[in-house]
Design an enzyme around this catalytic site. Structure first.
Site, mmCIF file in Angstrom:
data_model
loop_
_atom_site.group_PDB
_atom_site.id
_atom_site.type_symbol
_atom_site.label_atom_id
_atom_site.label_comp_id
_atom_site.label_asym_id
_atom_site.label_seq_id
_atom_site.Cartn_x
_atom_site.Cartn_y
_atom_site.Cartn_z
ATOM 1 N N SER A 142 0.716 -1.341 0.022
ATOM 2 C CA SER A 142 -0.218 -0.023 -0.040
ATOM 3 C C SER A 142 0.841 1.299 0.057
ATOM 4 O O SER A 142 2.037 1.326 0.583
ATOM 5 C CB SER A 142 -0.882 0.059 1.258
ATOM 6 O OG SER A 142 -1.706 1.435 1.406
ATOM 7 N N TYR A 155 -1.462 -0.608 10.473
ATOM 8 C CA TYR A 155 -1.585 -1.052 8.998
ATOM 9 C C TYR A 155 -0.356 -0.763 8.303
ATOM 10 O O TYR A 155 0.047 -1.508 7.432
ATOM 11 C CB TYR A 155 -2.895 -0.451 8.528
ATOM 12 C CG TYR A 155 -3.081 -0.765 7.051
ATOM 13 C CD1 TYR A 155 -3.225 -2.001 6.588
ATOM 14 C CD2 TYR A 155 -3.368 0.376 6.020
ATOM 15 C CE1 TYR A 155 -3.449 -2.393 5.375
ATOM 16 C CE2 TYR A 155 -3.518 -0.173 4.736
ATOM 17 C CZ TYR A 155 -3.576 -1.464 4.421
ATOM 18 O OH TYR A 155 -3.776 -1.815 3.066
#
Ligand code: NAP
Length: 251
Positions: A142, A155
């Site tokens: 990501s 995350y």
């Protein structure tokens, strides 16, 4: 001839979102695809039906890829269905945001167990099934691995780990003709981001990302799938150890 004719791919977390699109794109290039899912049998069956409806080959296999026993079964089923393995896409992942005050051991472990340990254990088992021709491993990272955003420390840490693992494994596995790359998407409209409230039309988060994205929009799953398909193919034969930012320029 299609670019992935005769190849077999496993895509984790392919019942919806980015994973489902990757599965469909790989199949459209001729790969036989294992559509892995954890709980959404209906979504996985739908992806398989779309692929087979277009003349492609796919099967759905349930497995929680945070669990070693399930992972082993995923590859046993793959071998049973298609006889070999050439491409692994480690896509399954979760993203629950939490400010630092709300981080718990459970929040940390849940994210790392799937996004990092699950990816490693899945890769480890896949290595028992690639043959001397080698293969391609694509890890879904990501932009948050390098772009700090508030409330996403755990995350983001999992995705920074994914990129570090990618670079390390590319060097470790090169001699076995296995290429390892990661794709780092920006904000993509999926079932997951929709239910998290990130990508709805009224979401402030979405508006903020769009305003800072040179291409001027958030992503669609196929924006990621086309790049993953390139990395899976021999067109990317000399690409390994890289993180591909696919984010409309937002990073
Ligand atoms: P999504 O819409 O929430 O779909 C997640 C998929 O992962 C589903 O198929 C789900 O299957 C599967 N999954 C969840 N836990 C699993 C487990 N333990 N074992 C096997 N499969 C599991 O997610 P997405 O937005 O497409 O994201 C996919 C990947 O891209 C993730 O790694 C995410 O971190 C990354 N990413 C997404 C974005 C974005 O904006 N969407 C941006 C950057 C990176 P079930 O439904 O069956 O549980």
């Amino acid at each position: 001839m299609k670019k992935l004719e005769g190849k077999v791919a496993v895509v984790t977390g392919a019942s919806k979102g980015i994973g489902a699109s990757i599965a469909k794109h790989l199949a459209a290039e001729g790969a036989s695809v294992v559509v892995n899912y954890s709980s959404s049998k209906e979504g996985a069956d739908r992806a398989v039906a779309e692929i087979t409806g277009l003349g492609g080959k796919a099967v759905a296999v349930q497995a929680n890829v945070a669990k070693k026993a399930d992972i082993d079964r995923l590859f046993t089923e793959t071998k049973k269905a298609f006889g070999r393995l050439d491409i692994l896409v480690n896509n399954a992942g979760i993203y629950e945001f939490a400010p630092v005050e709300q981080i718990t051991e459970e929040h940390f472990q849940k994210h790392f167990n799937l996004n990092v340990l699950g990816l490693l254990l899945t890769t480890q088992e896949a290595l028992n099934h690639f043959d001397a021709k080698g293969g391609s491993i694509i890890n879904i990272s990501s932009v948050v691995a390098t772009l700090g955003i508030p409330g996403a420390s755990v995350y983001s840490a999992t995705k920074a780990s994914v990129d570090a693992i990618t670079r390390s494994l590319a060097k470790e596995l090169g001699a076995r003709k296995i290429r390892v790359n990661s794709v780092a998407p920006g904000m993509v409209e999926t079932e997951g981001t929709e239910s998290a409230g990130f990508t709805g039309a009224e979401s402030e988060f979405r508006k903020q990302v769009e305003a800072n994205t040179p291409v001027g929009r958030i992503g669609k799953p196929q924006d990621i799938a086309t790049v993953a398909t390139f990395l899976a193919s021999d067109d990317a034969a000399w690409v390994s150890g890289e993180t591909w930012f696919v984010s409309g320029g937002y990073r």
